[in-house]
Scaffold this active site. Structure first.
Site, short mmCIF file in Angstrom:
data_model
loop_
_atom_site.label_atom_id
_atom_site.label_comp_id
_atom_site.label_asym_id
_atom_site.label_seq_id
_atom_site.Cartn_x
_atom_site.Cartn_y
_atom_site.Cartn_z
CE LYS A 211 -4.42 -1.73 1.53
NZ LYS A 211 -5.62 -1.58 2.33
CE LYS B 251 -6.10 -8.03 -0.40
NZ LYS B 251 -7.52 -7.66 -0.53
CE LYS C 189 -13.36 -3.36 1.65
NZ LYS C 189 -12.27 -2.81 2.42
P1 ATP Z 1 -8.58 -2.65 0.79
O1 ATP Z 1 -8.06 -2.71 -0.61
O2 ATP Z 1 -9.21 -1.33 1.13
O3 ATP Z 1 -7.59 -3.14 1.82
P2 ATP Z 1 -9.84 -5.26 0.89
O4 ATP Z 1 -10.58 -5.76 -0.29
O5 ATP Z 1 -8.48 -5.82 1.13
O6 ATP Z 1 -9.82 -3.67 0.80
P3 ATP Z 1 -10.44 -5.30 3.73
O7 ATP Z 1 -11.48 -4.42 4.30
O8 ATP Z 1 -9.02 -4.89 3.88
O9 ATP Z 1 -10.76 -5.49 2.17
O10 ATP Z 1 -10.62 -6.76 4.29
C1 ATP Z 1 -11.86 -7.23 4.78
C2 ATP Z 1 -11.82 -8.75 4.87
O11 ATP Z 1 -11.87 -9.32 3.56
C3 ATP Z 1 -10.58 -9.33 5.53
O12 ATP Z 1 -10.95 -10.43 6.32
C4 ATP Z 1 -9.74 -9.78 4.36
O13 ATP Z 1 -8.84 -10.82 4.69
C5 ATP Z 1 -10.81 -10.25 3.40
N1 ATP Z 1 -10.35 -10.16 2.02
C6 ATP Z 1 -9.93 -9.04 1.38
N2 ATP Z 1 -9.62 -9.32 0.12
C7 ATP Z 1 -9.83 -10.65 -0.05
C8 ATP Z 1 -9.67 -11.54 -1.18
N3 ATP Z 1 -9.24 -11.09 -2.33
N4 ATP Z 1 -10.00 -12.83 -1.00
C9 ATP Z 1 -10.44 -13.29 0.19
N5 ATP Z 1 -10.60 -12.51 1.27
C10 ATP Z 1 -10.31 -11.21 1.15
MG MG Z 2 -7.31 -5.08 2.72
#
Ligand code: ATP
Ligand code: MG
Length: 327
Positions: A112, A193, A196
């Site tokens: 990040k 991965k 969001k």
């Molecule tokens: P950001 O990019 O803002 O970090 P994010 O998609 O990584 O967003 P988070 O809010 O950081 O989402 O994570 C929320 C939950 O979703 C956590 O438990 C994280 O491990 C899970 N998670 C995030 N991305 C994935 C993915 N690609 N596959 C499975 N689980 C995920």
């Molecule tokens: Mg995340």
């Protein structure tokens, strides 16, 4: 007494199928068996800049999505992180027992930070705040996606370090990952991965995407140079689509092979899209119903915070005592 579970999502963008399959789906499955707290971690979201009005909207949206997914506020507590000041308070105390080197090694921090022109101190401290979230409630189990496994290892290190410096204070939490869907990959680039915060139209299927858009995104997903599904030689893009199908449908490994071996990619993707839509359409209907009553949503969040705040405040009091701080 039931083991406590804590987990959360950042209101930093649109929740996607990775968030659902990696975390939210499992929260719903285990909520009867544990004493669960599901948090909307807004203090984590602001480690990178968020537009204030958008952030406010996303907090309500995520609460609505938790409920639509089947989190029952009569059984589990749903709360917003910044509504309980003890999160930030404990985070400071834990910061003081956490070596900077541990934080600089974190994969998420490095990834990040590389995307930012200037990195906030908050982005480095992120895993300490996450440790505080979990340890504040003496959670024994944290159900997350695979990308958070490293932060949970760090949480255990912080808890153990505090316990050895100041005496047994914290439960050392365990990580719980789903068997299928722990790491859903980007549909545009299956080496990254799904996130969001990632940009790019074809990257993710958001939980609130309309069926047409879901179909389009999945039909365009990156595959490989094979014409049809071959489990032995499938690249990461095809494996990712298989995972998405399997995680939504609950199909066994053997059945997956029978169903998809030899299927041309176009037909395969159609089946994946229809499976995802079949699950998300009723989910979206429930969401629209829930969000149409902002009073209900606000009450759920208020009650959640009221229920958990005494637990959090007790932990902060204990930590202050242990550290010799003014109580
Ligand atoms: P950001 O990019 O803002 O970090 P994010 O998609 O990584 O967003 P988070 O809010 O950081 O989402 O994570 C929320 C939950 O979703 C956590 O438990 C994280 O491990 C899970 N998670 C995030 N991305 C994935 C993915 N690609 N596959 C499975 N689980 C995920
Ligand atoms: Mg995340």
């Amino acid at each position: 007494m039931k083991t406590r579970v804590f987990s959360g999502m950042q209101p930093s963008g649109n929740l996607h199928i990775g968030n659902y399959l990696g975390a939210l789906k499992n929260w719903v499955r285990i909520q009867q068996d544990y004493d669960c707290i599901f948090c909307i971690v807004d203090l984590h979201a602001v480690t990178v800049y968020q537009d204030p009005a958008e952030l406010r909207g996303k907090i309500a949206e995520i609460a609505g999505l938790y409920l639509a997914a089947g989190i029952d506020p009569g059984v589990s507590s749903i709360m917003v992180q910044s509504a309980v000041p003890a999160h930030a308070e404990l985070a400071w105390m834990l910061t003081c027992v956490t070596p900077v080197g541990w934080l600089e090694r974190m994969t998420q921090y490095k990834a990040k930070a590389a995307k930012q022109e200037s990195t906030s101190d908050g982005l480095l401290q992120y895993p300490v705040l996450m440790a505080a979230d979990i340890m504040l409630y003496q959670a024994g189990i944290v159900p997350v996606g695979e990308d958070q496994a490293q932060h949970l290892e760090l949480t255990r290190d912080i808890a153990q370090r505090f316990n050895s410096l100041y005496g047994e204070t914290f439960v050392v939490p365990g990580t719980s990952l789903p068997a299928v869907g722990a790491r859903v990959m980007g549909l545009d680039d299956p080496t990254q991965k799904m996130s969001k915060s990632a940009t790019g139209a074809g990257h993710a299927v958001a939980l609130l995407d309309p069926p047409d858009k879901i179909r389009k995104t999945l039909m365009r997903a990156t595959t490989d140079s094979n014409p049809a599904v071959d489990f032995a030689t499938a690249g990461p893009g095809v494996m990712n689509l298989l995972t998405i199908y399997q995680a939504f449908s609950g199909t066994t490994d053997d059945q997956m092979k029978l169903q998809f071996t030899g299927l041309r990619y176009g037909d395969f993707k159609k089946q994946v899209a229809e499976m995802v839509i079949a699950h998300l359409e009723p989910f979206q209907q429930r969401y629209r119903q829930i969000i149409s009553d902002p009073g209900y949503l606000a009450a759920v969040l208020r009650e959640g915070a009221e229920r958990v705040a005494p637990i959090a405040n007790d932990t902060v009091r204990l930590v202050k005592e242990r550290m010799g701080l003014y109580t």
